[in-house]
Design an enzyme around this catalytic site. Structure first.
Site, mmCIF file in Angstrom:
data_model
loop_
_atom_site.group_PDB
_atom_site.id
_atom_site.type_symbol
_atom_site.label_atom_id
_atom_site.label_comp_id
_atom_site.label_asym_id
_atom_site.label_seq_id
_atom_site.Cartn_x
_atom_site.Cartn_y
_atom_site.Cartn_z
ATOM 1 N N ASP A 36 0.822 -1.212 0.000
ATOM 2 C CA ASP A 36 0.000 0.000 0.000
ATOM 3 C C ASP A 36 0.858 1.266 0.000
ATOM 4 O O ASP A 36 0.315 2.374 0.009
ATOM 5 C CB ASP A 36 -0.916 0.027 1.230
ATOM 6 C CG ASP A 36 -2.083 -0.935 1.100
ATOM 7 O OD1 ASP A 36 -2.256 -1.487 -0.004
ATOM 8 O OD2 ASP A 36 -2.801 -1.151 2.092
ATOM 9 N N ASP A 354 -7.691 22.724 -37.192
ATOM 10 C CA ASP A 354 -7.912 21.690 -36.179
ATOM 11 C C ASP A 354 -9.376 21.623 -35.773
ATOM 12 O O ASP A 354 -9.943 20.539 -35.618
ATOM 13 C CB ASP A 354 -7.046 21.959 -34.944
ATOM 14 C CG ASP A 354 -5.570 21.796 -35.247
ATOM 15 O OD1 ASP A 354 -5.248 20.936 -36.089
ATOM 16 O OD2 ASP A 354 -4.752 22.511 -34.649
#
Length: 444
Positions: A36, A354
């Site tokens: 952990d 674009d």
């Protein structure tokens, strides 16, 4: 707890550690088994900061399981207190170590006045503040835990200050000021957003009082009530603290994310409304001791006091004040319209190759609630892109998300299962995907 190939939002202790490591001179101790303790590596890799990640793991091993955790946890707290001398030590378990069902608050109390680590008799009182992150690790995710931990830390220091100065009413700054809440480590472009927010507030003639938690100090949390209002750019973290400050100190807050031209204008108008309600005038100076302004008093304050004109030093933004009355802020004509028509690059981008390549094309959006909702509205309203599906993994904020994106997309998806997102993308076959790292893999 579940075994997953991919998680959009991590376990609760990650959120707590992100908040703790965002502050300066705050150390976090994680009560957890090996496995952990990956946060240190993850943050060091992604943030690339000079300083070490201020997190220590109090490892749960076979000795701890046999003898109990108290001795080891208390020892780690007092050791870090002596070595690092932090302002605050935050203790947090993980979902794994929570299985032990230990009362870690007892460990915190013991560490505050504990026996010497060397075994000598006597009392070795920790000089640092020590708190236990009050989070249910089985019911909340990373973002919810971060929001709760930040609110807990702020509440701890403001209540501490209130006990020291019981009869003192927080005074407001002379010039309009704001706290920016929710900028923290490992956040999505949080540093860029913070820079833009500071620039925006500066253009409006508003000073930044405190930025919490990234780069902030817990010793400065007592200054939070001095600001005129709070700005919360992300719903995921900071909203609980803003609600607490509003309840305790009657501080208004703005929780509108300035994403896109339209929402930025809405955010600025909300700020303008708050400043006008507060009458721009040291509104609290004439109040009796201990009195808190109600919403009715705030709304009617300008009429009662006839709103004296603002001193010249406050007029940082040319045209911010209404030219006739010289009493209220007006950002509409001199800032919002000017920025929209002449400064913003949105008009240029909408005509770029674009954007033209995406016009009338299909797009899928998926992410946290704040960014997914913001991007969906930008694509639909400002760029003419058809959003066939908009989704979020923030299931706890599903109602707000649906309210924000309804009408701007064909379908709404709320899930933390990446396979459902992948199936949806495969089914819709969009021309563009706006999402997380997992959606990038799915798109490939």
């Amino acid at each position: 707890m579940k075994l997953a190939y991919w998680m959009y939002a991590g376990p609760a202790h990650i959120g707590t550690l992100r908040v703790a490591s965002s502050f300066k001179n705050v150390h976090a101790i994680m009560h957890a088994p090996l496995g952990d303790d990956y946060f240190n590596v993850m943050r060091s890799m992604l943030e690339r900061e000079r300083d070490f990640t201020p997190v220590t793991t109090s490892i749960v091993d076979r000795h701890v399981l046999a003898r109990g955790s108290q001795e080891k946890v208390v020892e780690n707290i007092t050791r870090k207190d002596n070595e690092e001398a932090p302002d605050l030590i935050t203790l947090t378990p993980t979902c794994t170590s929570s299985i032990l069902q230990e009362d870690l608050q007892i460990f915190v109390n013991r560490a505050s006045i504990s026996e010497s680590n060397n075994g000598h008799s006597g009392i070795d009182k920790a000089t640092s503040d020590v708190i236990l992150a009050d989070v249910n690790h089985y019911r909340v995710n990373e973002l919810q835990a971060a929001d709760r931990t930040l609110e807990q830390i702020v509440r701890f220091y403001l209540e501490k200050e209130k006990k020291l100065n019981t009869n003192t009413i927080p005074t407001k700054t002379k010039k309009p000021s704001a706290n920016i809440i929710g900028i923290f480590t490992l956040g999505f472009h949080n540093q860029h957003d913070c820079r833009e927010l500071k620039r925006l507030l500066n253009n409006l003639g508003i000073e930044v009082n405190e930025i919490i938690p990234e780069g902030g100090s817990v010793t400065n949390l007592k200054n939070l009530p001095h600001a005129w209002f709070n700005l919360v750019p992300y719903r995921e973290i900071g909203l609980m603290r803003a609600v607490y400050l509003e309840k305790e100190f009657n501080m208004p807050y703005v929780a509108i994310s300035p994403l896109g031209i339209i929402d930025t204008a809405v955010c600025i108008r909300e700020i303008e409304k708050i400043l006008n309600n507060l009458s721009l005038n040291g509104y609290q100076s004439s109040l009796p001791e201990g009195h808190k302004l109600t919403n009715e008093e705030l709304n009617g304050l300008s009429q009662k006091n006839n709103e004296p004109s603002l001193p010249e030093e406050h007029r940082q933004l040319d045209g911010a004040l209404d030219s006739k009355s010289q009493k209220t802020y007006n950002f509409e004509n001199k800032y919002i319209k000017q920025q929209t028509r002449f400064i913003s690059q949105a008009a240029w981008f909408s005509r770029s190759i674009d954007c033209l390549n995406l016009t009338a094309k299909k797009a899928v959006v998926f992410g946290d609630a704040t960014h997914a909702a913001g991007i969906t509205k930008i694509l639909a309203r400002e760029m003419g892109i058809k959003v066939v599906c908009s989704g979020t993994y923030c299931k706890h904020d599903a109602d707000w998300f649906r309210e924000q994106v309804v009408g701007f997309c064909d379908q709404i998806l709320v899930t933390d299962d990446h396979t459902q997102v992948g199936d949806m993308i495969a089914k819709l076959e969009p021309s563009a995907i706006f999402g997380t790292q997992m959606e990038r893999h799915i798109g490939r």
